[in-house]
Design a protein around this motif. Structure first.
Motif, PDB file in Angstrom:
ATOM      1  N   LYS A   1     -20.284 -25.245  36.739  1.00 45.90           N
ATOM      2  CA  LYS A   1     -21.383 -24.534  36.078  1.00 45.90           C
ATOM      3  C   LYS A   1     -21.557 -25.014  34.641  1.00 45.90           C
ATOM      4  O   LYS A   1     -22.663 -25.288  34.180  1.00 45.90           O
ATOM      5  CB  LYS A   1     -21.043 -23.033  36.066  1.00 45.90           C
ATOM      6  CG  LYS A   1     -22.180 -22.164  36.556  1.00 45.90           C
ATOM      7  CD  LYS A   1     -21.773 -20.699  36.569  1.00 45.90           C
ATOM      8  CE  LYS A   1     -22.383 -19.982  37.747  1.00 45.90           C
ATOM      9  NZ  LYS A   1     -21.908 -18.590  37.839  1.00 45.90           N
TER      10      LYS A   1
ATOM     11  N   TYR B   1     -23.156 -28.418  34.464  1.00 51.44           N
ATOM     12  CA  TYR B   1     -24.605 -28.338  34.705  1.00 51.44           C
ATOM     13  C   TYR B   1     -25.319 -27.851  33.441  1.00 51.44           C
ATOM     14  O   TYR B   1     -26.415 -28.303  33.119  1.00 51.44           O
ATOM     15  CB  TYR B   1     -24.913 -27.393  35.872  1.00 51.44           C
ATOM     16  CG  TYR B   1     -24.901 -28.081  37.227  1.00 51.44           C
ATOM     17  CD1 TYR B   1     -25.769 -29.143  37.500  1.00 51.44           C
ATOM     18  CD2 TYR B   1     -24.032 -27.675  38.222  1.00 51.44           C
ATOM     19  CE1 TYR B   1     -25.748 -29.771  38.741  1.00 51.44           C
ATOM     20  CE2 TYR B   1     -24.014 -28.299  39.462  1.00 51.44           C
ATOM     21  CZ  TYR B   1     -24.873 -29.350  39.711  1.00 51.44           C
ATOM     22  OH  TYR B   1     -24.871 -29.980  40.934  1.00 51.44           O
TER      23      TYR B   1
ATOM     24  N   LYS C   1     -29.724 -31.074  36.131  1.00 52.54           N
ATOM     25  CA  LYS C   1     -30.063 -29.654  36.337  1.00 52.54           C
ATOM     26  C   LYS C   1     -30.950 -29.487  37.572  1.00 52.54           C
ATOM     27  O   LYS C   1     -30.758 -28.563  38.376  1.00 52.54           O
ATOM     28  CB  LYS C   1     -30.774 -29.080  35.102  1.00 52.54           C
ATOM     29  CG  LYS C   1     -29.827 -28.709  33.976  1.00 52.54           C
ATOM     30  CD  LYS C   1     -30.531 -27.880  32.899  1.00 52.54           C
ATOM     31  CE  LYS C   1     -29.549 -27.401  31.828  1.00 52.54           C
ATOM     32  NZ  LYS C   1     -29.040 -28.477  30.957  1.00 52.54           N
TER      33      LYS C   1
ATOM     34  N   GLY D   1     -28.872 -29.738  40.489  1.00 54.31           N
ATOM     35  CA  GLY D   1     -28.178 -28.482  40.746  1.00 54.31           C
ATOM     36  C   GLY D   1     -29.051 -27.515  41.527  1.00 54.31           C
ATOM     37  O   GLY D   1     -28.594 -26.873  42.479  1.00 54.31           O
TER      38      GLY D   1
ATOM     39  N   SER E   1     -26.855 -34.903  40.835  1.00 55.08           N
ATOM     40  CA  SER E   1     -25.735 -34.141  40.251  1.00 55.08           C
ATOM     41  C   SER E   1     -24.516 -35.009  39.969  1.00 55.08           C
ATOM     42  O   SER E   1     -23.522 -34.527  39.424  1.00 55.08           O
ATOM     43  CB  SER E   1     -25.312 -33.009  41.202  1.00 55.08           C
ATOM     44  OG  SER E   1     -26.374 -32.122  41.442  1.00 55.08           O
TER      45      SER E   1
ATOM     46  N   VAL F   1     -22.623 -34.728  36.785  1.00 55.12           N
ATOM     47  CA  VAL F   1     -21.967 -33.424  36.668  1.00 55.12           C
ATOM     48  C   VAL F   1     -20.627 -33.439  37.399  1.00 55.12           C
ATOM     49  O   VAL F   1     -19.596 -33.034  36.860  1.00 55.12           O
ATOM     50  CB  VAL F   1     -22.871 -32.306  37.240  1.00 55.12           C
ATOM     51  CG1 VAL F   1     -22.096 -31.001  37.382  1.00 55.12           C
ATOM     52  CG2 VAL F   1     -24.086 -32.108  36.353  1.00 55.12           C
TER      53      VAL F   1
END
Lengths: 334, 334
Positions: A250, A253, A261, A264, B267, B270
């Motif tokens: 989290k 992100y 993002k 995500g 992602s 991330v």
């Protein structure tokens, strides 16, 4: 099929328990639930439930509750006729229910079940089994309760009970049973596990020897035995690192730019499905094995999903005659 | 600053160790590494390293290796002059290096360091500290080695050593030390932890009482003590569930449709950043505390990143005079 539910003691509130109760009734047309608790708290919630299901709920009054922070050894005696957990246990004891489930104070549940139901003949210490997710199944870890001073023979008894549970309630064929230790080699372990090893080797189970912490989650075994001290630390370690990893995800992100993002957002169904697979809610708590009755203890913060699944598991224990099978296994082993 | 590296025993191969060695030299201009091992294996790899760094590598010949699966108690005596881990330890013992690191067989590393370096006066059992990621720091867990029969006073000694390490090498101010148990209340625990509690309360550390499994990862404490049996199970549990969660995430991306898959691609940065934060590679292994020298033991499957960080940590131990500080702490406590 009648299951008693201590409806008062989920830390998430009575309404969460009642939602779970109706979900369970909707999923299982043979199920009747005895909702135990304060009528003033339960009646309004029950009367708002789906009318087609309400005929399969019976309210059983219990004027008292044992709170999460109450010292059980001190308060239980004074509340053993009145507390919701005790009333639910007594319904099971008296044959008015075939199973019972209780969230809330684990110590109170264990004491209520052990004192009121008694133990299966031959069982020294009842133990709580907690199913851990392996991705495509579960590994039943026991004791996940509070037996910190287990003897080698306790570990052996738990192995037998865990094996019966995983085979007949979770329907795992010929469950592989491991002894949780600090290495796979039979020379590894502490005094307790080294003492338990030969007993497990001689027990009527499919024993695969020592297993390691990682084997709880990789599908290598179906049952793992450990004392309640180790079991507790293991469960909370697993919970702790899972939370940390998800929090870091989290956080990353949050830190990163627009494209990740968006990634995500698009990944949401993946995260949801993944969480469902690794979430403890899905298995609805674990049985207290070794007491003379089908008794399920859920997490204190039991949500609707966990209550529904707890009721499902309790009904399955009753259908499969879990307690009878454990009694039989101990007679045969004696 | 001279650090001896057992360059032969990473399960990922000699070239991984040599890559890590050059990375460490590039990052720290004061560092010289004594690469210990078979000249025929090391020379070709070293001669291909960056020419600007090669002057700060010295090859030290060791004709033998202790393998991962060798029974240390049986083979060590015969190889104590010749095995790479023993030669690296002796460089430290003789003052030719200020620190040493070894991947590979942990038992061999512990035996080599304990026998050849000896213990800090007053220390009964050396222990391995493993730093666990908390998201914005580390919690040092010890013993992560093999001391399964720890006495309460061992836990107390480890608390002192762990506190010195976290304060002076990982630069945590006034580290909070916890005793790993099955509940925070001082009444929780087994005979070992209940015996250790008063000793820890009286020790010259910032003791915060019992801590639970989840506290290893939530930043609640900076040092956690447990015996080597519990420490091992905890580490492997954490590793096991992390792998399971990441495998489930991958599996869900595989199952789901195009948009979530695109989400996964977007992602990637991330996931990469998150993995870096929770990866054990980043801290480069843990020190063996209580031996008379700065000795770092890395994971057997030490990759380039872990070797680089292990060398960095060993150099920091030497700069901060870790062994001197531990010696002083035990003199003061005696």
């Amino acid at each position: 099929m009648r299951i008693a539910l201590d409806a008062m003691t989920s830390e998430l509130g009575v309404d969460e328990a009642i939602h779970g109760l109706f979900d369970a009734l909707a999923a299982d047309p043979e199920l009747t639930v005895l909702a135990v608790g304060l009528p003033a708290a339960l009646e309004p919630l029950l009367s708002h439930g789906p009318s087609a299901l309400r005929s399969r709920v019976e309210l059983v009054a219990a004027p008292d509750v044992i709170g999460m922070d109450e010292e059980v050894a001190q308060v239980f005696k004074g509340k053993k006729e009145t507390a919701s957990v005790a009333v639910a246990t007594r319904l099971l004891k008296d044959g008015k229910a075939q199973g019972a489930i209780s969230p809330g104070n684990t110590g109170a549940s264990v004491m209520s079940a052990t004192l009121l139901l008694g133990r299966v003949p031959g069982v020294r210490r009842p133990a709580i089994l907690t199913p851990l997710p392996t991705g495509n199944g579960y590994c039943g870890l026991l004791d996940a309760g509070g037996v910190v001073d287990a003897r080698p023979e306790d570990l052996m008894q738990w192995a037998i009970m865990g094996s019966v549970y995983m085979e007949h309630v979770l329907h795992v064929q010929a469950p592989r049973v491991g002894l949780l230790s600090n290495g796979e080699e039979p020379t590894k372990g502490n005094a307790q596990t080294l003492g338990a090893l030969p007993l497990l080797q001689g027990a009527p189970i499919r024993f695969i020897g020592n297993v390691e912490g990682r084997d709880l989650f990789n599908g290598h075994c179906d049952v793992a035995v450990a004392d309640g001290f180790l079991g507790n630390v293991v469960l909370k370690t697993a919970e702790g690192i899972s939370k940390m990893i998800l929090a870091q995800l989290k956080e990353e992100y949050r830190r990163q730019g627009l494209l990740p993002k968006v990634g995500g957002l698009l990944s949401k169904p993946v995260f949801r499905a993944m969480l469902k697979r690794v979430s403890p809610d899905e298995f609805g708590g674990g049985p207290l094995l070794g007491v003379d009755g089908n008794f399920i203890i859920t997490h204190g913060r039991a949500n609707r999903v966990m209550i529904r699944n707890g009721l499902r598991v309790a009904a399955e224990c009753a259908r499969q005659d879990l307690t009878g099978r454990i009694t039989h296994a101990f007679k045969a082993a004696a």
